[in-house]
Scaffold this motif. Structure first.
Motif, PDB file in Angstrom:
ATOM      1  N   LEU B  53      -3.393  -4.050   2.930  1.00 46.47           N
ATOM      2  CA  LEU B  53      -3.974  -5.370   3.184  1.00 46.47           C
ATOM      3  C   LEU B  53      -5.496  -5.292   3.215  1.00 46.47           C
ATOM      4  N   THR B  54      -6.018  -4.179   3.722  1.00 41.46           N
ATOM      5  CA  THR B  54      -7.469  -3.990   3.748  1.00 41.46           C
ATOM      6  C   THR B  54      -8.047  -4.012   2.340  1.00 41.46           C
ATOM      7  N   VAL B  55      -7.336  -3.326   1.429  1.00 46.88           N
ATOM      8  CA  VAL B  55      -7.811  -3.316   0.046  1.00 46.88           C
ATOM      9  C   VAL B  55      -7.810  -4.729  -0.522  1.00 46.88           C
ATOM     10  N   LEU B  56      -6.739  -5.463  -0.253  1.00 47.25           N
ATOM     11  CA  LEU B  56      -6.631  -6.817  -0.802  1.00 47.25           C
ATOM     12  C   LEU B  56      -7.703  -7.739  -0.229  1.00 47.25           C
ATOM     13  N   THR B  57      -7.827  -7.744   1.084  1.00 44.89           N
ATOM     14  CA  THR B  57      -8.711  -8.703   1.735  1.00 44.89           C
ATOM     15  C   THR B  57     -10.160  -8.233   1.722  1.00 44.89           C
ATOM     16  N   GLY B  58     -10.351  -6.970   2.086  1.00 44.78           N
ATOM     17  CA  GLY B  58     -11.711  -6.475   2.180  1.00 44.78           C
ATOM     18  C   GLY B  58     -12.367  -6.306   0.825  1.00 44.78           C
ATOM     19  N   LEU B  59     -11.614  -5.775  -0.137  1.00 48.77           N
ATOM     20  CA  LEU B  59     -12.225  -5.481  -1.435  1.00 48.77           C
ATOM     21  C   LEU B  59     -12.153  -6.662  -2.379  1.00 48.77           C
ATOM     22  N   ASN B  60     -11.027  -7.392  -2.328  1.00 50.05           N
ATOM     23  CA  ASN B  60     -10.852  -8.448  -3.313  1.00 50.05           C
ATOM     24  C   ASN B  60     -11.012  -9.846  -2.718  1.00 50.05           C
ATOM     25  N   PHE B 230      -3.422  -7.595  -5.788  1.00 51.75           N
ATOM     26  CA  PHE B 230      -2.256  -8.006  -4.998  1.00 51.75           C
ATOM     27  C   PHE B 230      -1.110  -7.021  -5.190  1.00 51.75           C
ATOM     28  N   MET B 231      -0.930  -6.554  -6.440  1.00 53.47           N
ATOM     29  CA  MET B 231       0.174  -5.631  -6.707  1.00 53.47           C
ATOM     30  C   MET B 231      -0.016  -4.314  -5.971  1.00 53.47           C
ATOM     31  N   VAL B 232      -1.232  -3.770  -6.034  1.00 53.04           N
ATOM     32  CA  VAL B 232      -1.488  -2.496  -5.356  1.00 53.04           C
ATOM     33  C   VAL B 232      -1.228  -2.634  -3.862  1.00 53.04           C
ATOM     34  N   SER B 233      -1.727  -3.750  -3.322  1.00 55.04           N
ATOM     35  CA  SER B 233      -1.576  -3.972  -1.895  1.00 55.04           C
ATOM     36  C   SER B 233      -0.113  -4.166  -1.517  1.00 55.04           C
TER      37      SER B 233
END
Lengths: 292, 380
Positions: B53-60, B230-233
């Motif tokens: 979720l960090t990757v999705l929200t923080g990065l994207n 989204f897929m990675v997350s």
């Protein structure tokens, strides 16, 4: 045939409540450009206020008034103290803030009122009317639901269309900068917007609670249905919210009646996805499509 | 791709970090009781989901309120693959299958979500969180309804038992094995996510988050960047779900309610968006804070049920405070302060040498614009 009519009637009464809830979301969206995900627990808290009043032995109507009044105060308080700093800033902060409020109100209510199911009385009969020798799925309380939402809608239309306050609120929502130059106290209008929305949300909470069991989570799914209803209507239009609520109420009643009650939330998700994909501005977007 | 665009030192550093992490984990798991091992397993699977979720929200810059529901897909996949002792599928295969299933679901949701922003995306994923448990209830025959599906752990492999006995002289307990599996998965996931966020893909995600128009002008396909994030997350959430299933030996709808989705959001906010260290910190808070707070509650005369609600109350209040006072999150704020002090020191040194003054970074306006993976000593 009888099942069809009953399903439709059930959907209509349910849809009216979704409409009220969607109306509350639309009011806040219009005044502050925030989707208030904390609307459901706010309504839940005011319903518990009503329950406490009833359990003290006072009448349903006094409790009703107490819930609406506490809704007014809660909405104004939250806007003024908690939400004001993030208004007009990045969307994601506002969303996270209302979610945080969701968690706080939820957990707070469970600490104060306990986490068990409690029954909430209804002021009118909750048994179906009899037509001829058949019982239909319309109850006295159902009629009350429909009438009270219609009354609130009429009051809101009157407020926005015919009063000075409504004009100032619309100006503040439409263009805060210009409104401020024209002497509108924009901040105060936003507080009033939240307070009004919270009253409407409280009404929705009372209407759902009547004749049912309440506990701190009883409104949680309604925030989804209210949001879907509001998006169906385009988030900007009060009339759209009401129509969206009715459409959603009917669709979900048919899914529940003919497919299975467990899939109601999934159906709401599908409806939301289809609408957002086909018409991101909602079914009632008269203006150019907004980028969502 | 990673090798082409990253200095090998980054990869080497991440590898070294992962190896060190594994050693620390093994040492810690040695020295604690089975109860703590279970708690640490819980921290690990929450940490995997929070990392995604960090990757999705923080990065994207996309906020998902449905990651708890995505975890359900991982757990149910594991349950369907491990129904009894005879049909035991190899665990790596189970985890891979869970990841694959969630990846597909994530693609479907991501494609729909890629067109949505802020409150719309939040609303759609919220609907997902509420809808998913209903699926398990509807398909009662296959998915077990309210009771859920039992998960039977395959036997512990001989090498693990022998290695444990060789190193510590103790038997390998089930709790120890599950905790070891969860933490290995966490380390692998974080290793992959850290490398990904440093790669070209990660830079695209950040570009889309920071300025859509510029990103588009630079030739980035916005939709593709959003869907891939989204897929990675989602894949991470799937792995987390599988680990949750193995830890509690059950996949049931009650584990994947709206509450867990919101809890994950609370964790990323508390930890500080955009950094995996913050994600781990958030997961640790989620795991260990409730116990402490609940004890304080019961000590002060609350009933057990009431005291259990104190922990979410604390999360919520801290979330409000973080958004209002420290939008970079707990970890992000500390990190910013460190960076600022370092810059100040450099500025004084430069002033003493008569050089130009480096500017100090502004505190970010929006949560998520803090990005500790790009600001290492260099102000953006």
């Amino acid at each position: 045939m009888q099942q069809l009519i009953n399903t439709a009637l059930g959907g209509l009464t349910q849809g009216m409540v979704f409409a009220a809830f969607a109306l509350a979301l639309v009011l806040i969206w219009r005044s502050t450009r925030i989707v208030n995900f904390a609307q459901a627990p706010m309504a839940m808290v005011t319903t518990f206020v009503a329950l406490v009043v009833i359990e003290q032995g006072y009448s349903y109507w006094l409790a009703f008034a107490a819930a609406l009044l506490s809704g007014l105060l809660l909405g104004a308080f939250l806007e003024r103290v908690v939400v004001r700093p993030v208004e007009g800033k990045s969307e994601i902060n506002a969303v996270i803030l209302t979610l945080a409020l969701f968690i706080v109100l939820h957990a707070g209510a469970a600490v104060v009122f306990g986490n068990s199911y409690r029954s909430f009385p209804a002021p009118f009969g909750i048994r179906g009317f009899e037509v001829g020798d058949r019982t239909i799925a319309l109850t006295g309380f159902g009629v009350f639901r429909i009438v009270s939402v219609l009354v609130v809608m009429a009051l809101l239309v009157a407020l926005f269309r015919y009063t000075d306050l409504g004009l100032r609120m619309r100006a503040a929502a439409f263009n805060p900068e210009v409104a401020r130059l024209l002497g509108v106290r924009v901040g105060r209008m936003m507080t009033i917007g939240w307070a009004l929305a919270s009253v409407v949300g409280s009404l929705a909470g009372l209407l759902i609670a009547g004749g049912n069991l309440v506990h701190p989570g009883y409104m949680d799914s309604v925030v989804v249905y209210g949001f879907v209803a509001a998006v169906l209507g385009g988030l900007d239009s009060p009339l759209g919210a009401v129509v969206g609520g009715l459409v959603l109420g009917l669709s979900l009643a048919f899914v529940s009646g003919y497919v299975g009650g467990q899939l109601v939330a999934l159906a709401a998700l599908l409806i939301l996805m289809v609408v957002l994909t086909l018409r991101p501005g909602g079914l009632f977007s008269a203006t150019a499509e907004r980028r969502v | 791709m990673r090798r082409l665009h990253l200095p090998s030192s980054t990869l080497a550093r991440h590898l070294l970090g992962a190896a060190l992490g594994l050693v620390v984990v093994i040492l810690v798991l040695q020295g604690v009781s089975d109860f703590r091992r279970f708690q640490l397993a819980e921290m690990a699977y929450l940490g995997i989901a929070v990392g995604g979720l960090t990757v999705l929200t923080g990065l994207n810059g996309q906020l998902s309120l449905g990651h708890g529901a995505l975890m359900a897909f991982g757990a149910y996949t594991a349950a369907l693959l491990l129904p009894d002792r005879e049909a035991s599928t190899p665990l790596p295969l189970v985890v891979l299958a869970a990841v694959a299933v969630t990846l597909v679901v994530g693609a479907a949701v991501g494609i729909a979500a890629a067109r949505l922003h802020g409150p719309y995306l939040a609303g759609a994923t919220l609907a997902l969180a509420v809808a998913v448990p209903g699926i398990a209830l509807y398909f009662k025959e296959t998915l077990g309804g309210e009771q859920g599906l039992r998960i039977v752990m395959p036997d512990r492999p001989g090498w693990a038992e022998e290695a444990t006995f060789f190193v510590t002289g103790q038997e390998l307990t089930t709790a120890g094995w599950v905790a070891f599996l969860s933490w290995s998965t966490l380390i692998l996931t974080y290793f992959l996510l850290a490398n990904l966020s440093r790669s070209r893909v990660g830079r695209r995600w950040r570009a889309v988050r920071d300025d859509e128009v510029s990103a588009q002008l630079a030739g980035i396909d916005l939709g593709r960047a959003r869907v891939s994030a989204f897929m990675v997350s989602a894949a991470a959430a799937g792995a987390a779900g599988a680990m949750l299933g193995l830890a509690v030996r059950l996949a049931a709808p009650s584990s994947f309610t709206l509450t867990i989705s919101l809890t994950l959001v609370a964790a990323i906010v508390l930890g500080g968006l955009g950094s995996l260290t913050g994600a781990l910190l958030g997961a640790a808070l989620l795991t260990f804070l409730p116990q402490v707070v609940t004890q304080v509650g019961t000590a002060n005369g609350l009933s057990d049920i009431q005291a259990a609600e104190l922990a979410p109350l604390v999360y919520g209040l801290v979330m409000v405070a973080v958004i209002l006072l420290a939008p970079a999150g707990l970890f992000g704020t500390v990190h910013q302060a460190v960076v600022r002090r370092r810059l100040q020191r450099r500025a004084t040194a430069a002033a003493a040498a008569g050089g130009p003054h480096p500017t100090t970074p502004d505190s970010p306006d929006a949560i998520g614009t803090d990005d500790t993976t790009t600001t290492e000593g260099v102000p953006r």
